[in-house]
Design a protein around this motif. Structure first.
Motif, PDB file in Angstrom:
ATOM      1  N   ARG A  34       0.837  -1.147   0.021  1.00  0.00           N
ATOM      2  CA  ARG A  34      -0.168  -0.062   0.056  1.00  0.00           C
ATOM      3  C   ARG A  34       0.969   1.256   0.140  1.00  0.00           C
ATOM      4  N   THR A  35       0.413   2.233  -0.771  1.00  0.00           N
ATOM      5  CA  THR A  35       1.013   3.541  -0.880  1.00  0.00           C
ATOM      6  C   THR A  35       0.740   4.303   0.458  1.00  0.00           C
ATOM      7  N   PRO A  36       1.321   5.357   0.840  1.00  0.00           N
ATOM      8  CA  PRO A  36       0.800   6.179   1.731  1.00  0.00           C
ATOM      9  C   PRO A  36      -0.665   6.663   1.592  1.00  0.00           C
ATOM     10  N   ALA A  37      -1.016   6.855   0.264  1.00  0.00           N
ATOM     11  CA  ALA A  37      -2.488   7.218   0.078  1.00  0.00           C
ATOM     12  C   ALA A  37      -3.384   5.892   0.151  1.00  0.00           C
ATOM     13  N   ASN A  38      -2.911   4.838   0.546  1.00  0.00           N
ATOM     14  CA  ASN A  38      -3.770   3.484   0.747  1.00  0.00           C
ATOM     15  C   ASN A  38      -3.979   2.793  -0.445  1.00  0.00           C
ATOM     16  N   HIS A  39      -3.411   3.432  -1.575  1.00  0.00           N
ATOM     17  CA  HIS A  39      -3.515   2.599  -2.964  1.00  0.00           C
ATOM     18  C   HIS A  39      -2.662   1.351  -2.935  1.00  0.00           C
ATOM     19  N   ARG A  40      -3.152   0.449  -3.681  1.00  0.00           N
ATOM     20  CA  ARG A  40      -2.515  -0.953  -4.035  1.00  0.00           C
ATOM     21  C   ARG A  40      -1.589  -0.851  -5.045  1.00  0.00           C
ATOM     22  N   ARG A  41      -0.344  -1.462  -4.695  1.00  0.00           N
ATOM     23  CA  ARG A  41       0.668  -1.237  -5.785  1.00  0.00           C
ATOM     24  C   ARG A  41       0.990  -2.823  -5.796  1.00  0.00           C
ATOM     25  N   TYR A  42       1.462  -3.371  -6.944  1.00  0.00           N
ATOM     26  CA  TYR A  42       1.848  -4.689  -7.588  1.00  0.00           C
ATOM     27  C   TYR A  42       3.344  -4.722  -8.033  1.00  0.00           C
ATOM     28  N   ASP A  43       3.855  -5.495  -7.542  1.00  0.00           N
ATOM     29  CA  ASP A  43       5.344  -5.568  -8.183  1.00  0.00           C
ATOM     30  C   ASP A  43       5.019  -6.467  -9.331  1.00  0.00           C
ATOM     31  N   ARG A  44       5.859  -6.061 -10.365  1.00  0.00           N
ATOM     32  CA  ARG A  44       5.927  -6.701 -11.878  1.00  0.00           C
ATOM     33  C   ARG A  44       5.993  -8.251 -11.497  1.00  0.00           C
ATOM     34  N   ARG A  45       6.986  -8.433 -10.635  1.00  0.00           N
ATOM     35  CA  ARG A  45       7.181 -10.239 -10.501  1.00  0.00           C
ATOM     36  C   ARG A  45       5.925 -10.818 -10.181  1.00  0.00           C
TER      37      ARG A  45
END
Ligand code: FES
Length: 153
Positions: A34-45
């Motif tokens: 999660r980003t500080p803004a609580n958005h999900r992020r996915y590693d390309r792996r």
């Protein structure tokens, strides 16, 4: 990391709906942060993990088995071809068994075509290998699939 993907980007790259991304994550098949803004992020792996899930699903491997395999692969780098080959090796036996079963069913299908009896005694498809008989004598299935009840005894 800057190269990490939003859920929409990840879904697009993986070729699956966003809802499936969320489902896979809930099932523990992939991970996000999660980003500080609580958005999900996915590693390309994680895309490689999705590819494995999709391949496994296409040949009928249950998600629980896929998760077991993925859990054994470290997340700190992309899954290598060797890791994938080693991880998928146990599935070969399961696939061989499934192919053998389906081949037997196909070969026995001719016996049933035009019959329609669905007899517990003689239908090779409805009661293959007399699996219901292993539960005991008499009618073992009264209402429906998965519900075992004895008859009116
Ligand atoms: S349906 Fe009659 S033998 Fe299978």
């Amino acid at each position: 990391m800057a190269s990490d993907l939003s859920v929409g980007e990840f879904a697009s790259r993986a070729g699956i709906p966003v809802s499936t991304v969320h489902y896979y994550e809930a099932e523990g098949l992939i991970q996000s942060w999660r980003t500080p803004a609580n958005h999900r992020r996915y590693d390309r792996r994680e895309l490689r993990r999705v590819a494995i899930v999709r391949v496994a699903q296409s040949v009928g491997i249950p998600l629980a088995e896929v998760r077991d395999v993925l859990d054994r692969i470290p997340r700190n780098r992309a899954i290598s071809a060797r890791q994938w080959a080693e991880a998928a090796a146990p599935w070969r036996e399961a696939l061989d068994e499934r192919i053998a079963l389906l081949t037997r069913m196909r070969d026995q299908m001719g016996f049933c075509i035009g019959c329609g009896c669905l007899s517990l005694d003689s239908c090779p498809l409805y009661n293959a290998g007399d699996r219901l008989g292993r539960n005991g004598a008499g009618a073992r299935r009264w209402v429906g699939e998965g519900e075992e009840r004895s008859t009116l005894d």
